[in-house]
Design a protein around this motif. Structure first.
Motif, PDB file in Angstrom:
ATOM      1  N   SER B  56      24.623  -6.460  20.137  1.00  0.00           N
ATOM      2  CA  SER B  56      24.946  -7.082  18.793  1.00  0.00           C
ATOM      3  C   SER B  56      23.494  -7.614  17.933  1.00  0.00           C
ATOM      4  N   ARG B  57      22.477  -6.938  18.178  1.00  0.00           N
ATOM      5  CA  ARG B  57      21.475  -7.368  17.501  1.00  0.00           C
ATOM      6  C   ARG B  57      21.008  -6.479  16.354  1.00  0.00           C
ATOM      7  N   PRO B  58      20.991  -6.764  15.285  1.00  0.00           N
ATOM      8  CA  PRO B  58      20.294  -5.709  14.056  1.00  0.00           C
ATOM      9  C   PRO B  58      19.034  -5.704  14.301  1.00  0.00           C
ATOM     10  N   TYR B 224      33.563  -7.937  12.368  1.00  0.00           N
ATOM     11  CA  TYR B 224      32.085  -8.508  12.636  1.00  0.00           C
ATOM     12  C   TYR B 224      31.173  -7.196  12.520  1.00  0.00           C
ATOM     13  N   ASP B 225      31.395  -6.186  12.506  1.00  0.00           N
ATOM     14  CA  ASP B 225      30.434  -5.150  12.189  1.00  0.00           C
ATOM     15  C   ASP B 225      30.953  -3.591  11.956  1.00  0.00           C
ATOM     16  N   SER B 254      25.377 -11.709   9.824  1.00  0.00           N
ATOM     17  CA  SER B 254      24.400 -11.905  10.753  1.00  0.00           C
ATOM     18  C   SER B 254      24.165 -10.401  11.319  1.00  0.00           C
ATOM     19  N   LYS B 255      25.139  -9.421  11.092  1.00  0.00           N
ATOM     20  CA  LYS B 255      24.834  -8.241  11.743  1.00  0.00           C
ATOM     21  C   LYS B 255      24.348  -7.487  10.496  1.00  0.00           C
ATOM     22  N   PRO B 259      20.608 -12.473  11.660  1.00  0.00           N
ATOM     23  CA  PRO B 259      21.441 -13.792  12.070  1.00  0.00           C
ATOM     24  C   PRO B 259      20.975 -14.967  11.669  1.00  0.00           C
ATOM     25  N   TYR B 315      21.120   3.466  12.661  1.00  0.00           N
ATOM     26  CA  TYR B 315      21.740   2.814  13.649  1.00  0.00           C
ATOM     27  C   TYR B 315      22.526   4.147  14.129  1.00  0.00           C
ATOM     28  N   MET B 342      27.541  -1.402  16.835  1.00  0.00           N
ATOM     29  CA  MET B 342      25.928  -1.863  17.358  1.00  0.00           C
ATOM     30  C   MET B 342      25.950  -1.793  18.995  1.00  0.00           C
ATOM     31  N   THR B 388      21.075  -1.047  18.697  1.00  0.00           N
ATOM     32  CA  THR B 388      20.624  -1.063  17.130  1.00  0.00           C
ATOM     33  C   THR B 388      19.328  -1.881  17.021  1.00  0.00           C
TER      34      THR B 388
END
Lengths: 410, 410
Positions: B56-58, B224-225, B254-255, B259, B315, B342, B388
């Motif tokens: 879940s890290r952009p 969330y994404d 955040s995404k 964040p 992505y 993600m 991602t």
């Protein structure tokens, strides 16, 4: 002392405030501030309008905005994208800010602390909320000053703890007499009792420390504006006097910098750190990072200290102007506590009811909340006047206006 | 599509990630991320290090930081000190941001909403926390996906509500059969079930809406994404399908941005607005104002949409590189859900235990959490891979490394 922010502010301040005052004094009642949403057109005006004597408002015109903006940009350039990610295990805040704050609190306010004890929160309100939920569990009793700070009470009311009001006298919160059952938390404002403004003498502070030790209680010391003390030596904070480690020291940047920043902090005794972090993680994970770094840098460069000093000087002048004018205008208030702060509690000495006087003033563009608003069981009769957001000229004009309104009521 | 942020990021990305990977792969185990405080020396490295496949890290290197910083400065110049004061009655957020967000949610995600229904929160976590406390009162039952999002569960665990796990299949959360007692809240991730990645088909969504109506429950839809869906048409969000007004739509910046910004939001049905605002005021009064204005402006100028589009393209390429490499390396995982997001949930198909595989990988610098970590009663066996935050080259190198580690385990 006549730094950037101060010089910038002066030329516009006269115009700004006189306009605002005239408008509020002659037009329809000001809009209520309780409506959660407003039409776009009203916003710009609303953001700028600060009614005279609204309490606990710093004069944001004194704030060195250019210097803050430059610091913010410099931090972004220096740290770049490294600042954008999550802060895993940074629930309590950016270590750099924990360190700058610890240094400031040790040197300027005598707080005993290491950086790792400091939790950075979204305003001091979040610190109060998390502490209330951490300590105020089912079956416990918590003591709150009466009269006292409304949002602190709201935080405790959202927990299952039983609230016990503590009376306030001219030396602040009164220590309950005799033996006592266990107490979970005691919420105190020793530097300046809110809303009366009483400063607690050292002897009373030591009694509270002894009481906390005896009842196994945690004291939450909310030190919201002790930076502003005029012409008197600072008193040691309760936390610095306590040898038992039972005091949690809470502070805010809303008064010394600006409210919209939403940065506060709690200095946590070692054994509360893990519990506080776990609860805060559930509440909102962690706070915004860029402003934390900007603030750390702002403290390190000395901009922070220069700003506090500049405000202290300006606010001392404004308090003096307020008290001189109140005396000259023979306003029917006693002001027993004048050693510092951002507000003056004026106790009505002519028998009028504070709600009635407040309402009449509010209809004429003056916002001075009645002291009775802050009470659970206490019976106080007076108004709270904030004097820091406006220049001496506006303060004088505002108080003459107060005098006129009260004479029409008499 | 090859905008500012993307071009800036490319030249350094190869070096950055290969270095990180080699260091983690050959040196001692990486530091645990649970220690709340670290020595200053470790920090810079820590801030930059993002272990491969952390979920879940952009990729913050794609973020147009210069353009964000310029927008921030422009907002400060345009609104100046008016931004610094308290936002009385702005507990739910800056109206300008409520409006930009409402427009974005209506146009891009089909959410039915007016600006006044939007609560801006400190990350979506705060929205989940406040909603959990608003709805999960004593004596109620609340339904949570199992496996599910840990911090959502933490929010509900801090309330007196009784938690009821809801099993998850290939179509997401399974609607409980038969008649049912009243339910306070149902936490769902229909767009992409966390952590399995299942997208809920429309038929199942309509069943949940019917179930909520029947049990008088509020559904919290955590979306969330869903901006990141690759090569498939977007599904309508649950909120847009619900004619009964029982769905609370929750989202996060955040995404799609970064964040550390800590901005999330909830779209509240009319009857929950006042209660949410009151509770949020007790929690932390309101959020920081300057970033809210910057974000509103960022959406209005179109920078926001350009960034989302750029990330979606990058992505999609990364997911493709991941799946191709996993197949070529014959990794012992099935990836049933690949339409977006993600992360990819890989179910172990060689009989190994996910905890064992996770531990072995973590010791070698690969962070792919075991699916069993997200379960209450469910028995899942697999790993979650975030794809991602790293370039295709790093993804390929990382997966080859995963293959080597697993072969040594076999």
């Amino acid at each position: 002392l006549v730094g950037e922010g101060y010089l910038e502010a002066r030329p516009r301040s006269g115009l700004f405030v006189v306009e605002g005052l005239v408008k509020h004094a002659t037009a329809a009642p000001p809009p209520k501030t309780t409506a959660p949403f407003e039409a776009p057109a009203k916003r710009a005006a609303k953001l700028l309008s600060e009614l005279p004597f609204r309490h606990s408002r710093p004069d944001v015109r004194l704030f060195p905005l250019q210097s803050w903006a430059r610091t913010h940009s410099r931090c972004l350039r220096a740290h770049g994208r490294a600042l954008l990610s999550y802060l895993p295990s940074r629930t309590l805040g950016l270590p750099l800010l924990q360190e700058s704050l610890a240094r400031y609190l040790r040197e300027s306010r005598g707080v005993h602390c290491r950086a790792s004890q400091i939790a950075i929160t979204t305003g001091s309100q979040q610190a109060l909320y998390v502490l209330a939920h951490l300590l105020g569990t089912a079956g416990t009793r918590s003591l709150l000053e009466d009269p006292g700070y409304g949002l602190a009470r709201r935080a405790f009311e959202s927990t299952p703890t039983e609230l016990v009001p503590v009376p306030v006298d001219l030396q602040g919160a009164v220590v309950p007499p005799g033996a006592s059952a266990p107490v979970a938390a005691i919420y105190l404002t020793p530097s300046r009792q809110f809303p009366t403004g009483a400063s607690m003498p050292v002897a009373r502070r030591l009694q509270w420390i002894e009481y906390a030790a005896r009842t196994n209680a945690w004291i939450i010391e909310d030190d919201y504006d002790s930076e502003f003390r005029y012409g008197h030596a600072p008193l040691p904070c309760l936390q610095s006097l306590d040898k038992n480690g039972r005091v949690i020291y809470v502070g805010t940047m809303s008064k010394v910098l600006f409210p919209a920043l939403r940065i506060g902090y709690a200095v946590l005794p070692e054994e509360l750190i893990a519990g506080f972090a776990a609860l805060r993680e559930a509440v909102d994970d962690h706070g915004p990072v860029l402003d934390q770094l900007t603030l750390a840098e702002f403290i390190t460069t000395g901009d922070f200290y220069r700003h506090v000093k500049r405000c202290r000087k300006a606010y001392a002048e404004r308090q003096k102007a307020f008290l001189e004018t109140a005396a000259r205008e023979q306003l029917p208030f006693d002001f027993p506590h004048t050693d510092g702060g951002m507000n003056l509690a004026g106790f009505l000495n002519n028998g009028m009811d504070d709600q009635v006087v407040h309402e009449a003033l509010f209809q004429r563009g003056i916002d001075a909340p009645p002291l009775s608003r802050y009470s659970m069981q206490a019976r106080l009769n007076g108004l709270m006047f904030g004097f820091t957001a406006h220049t001496p000229a506006v303060i004088r004009a505002g108080l003459r206006h107060v005098g006129e309104v009260i004479r029409t009521l008499a």
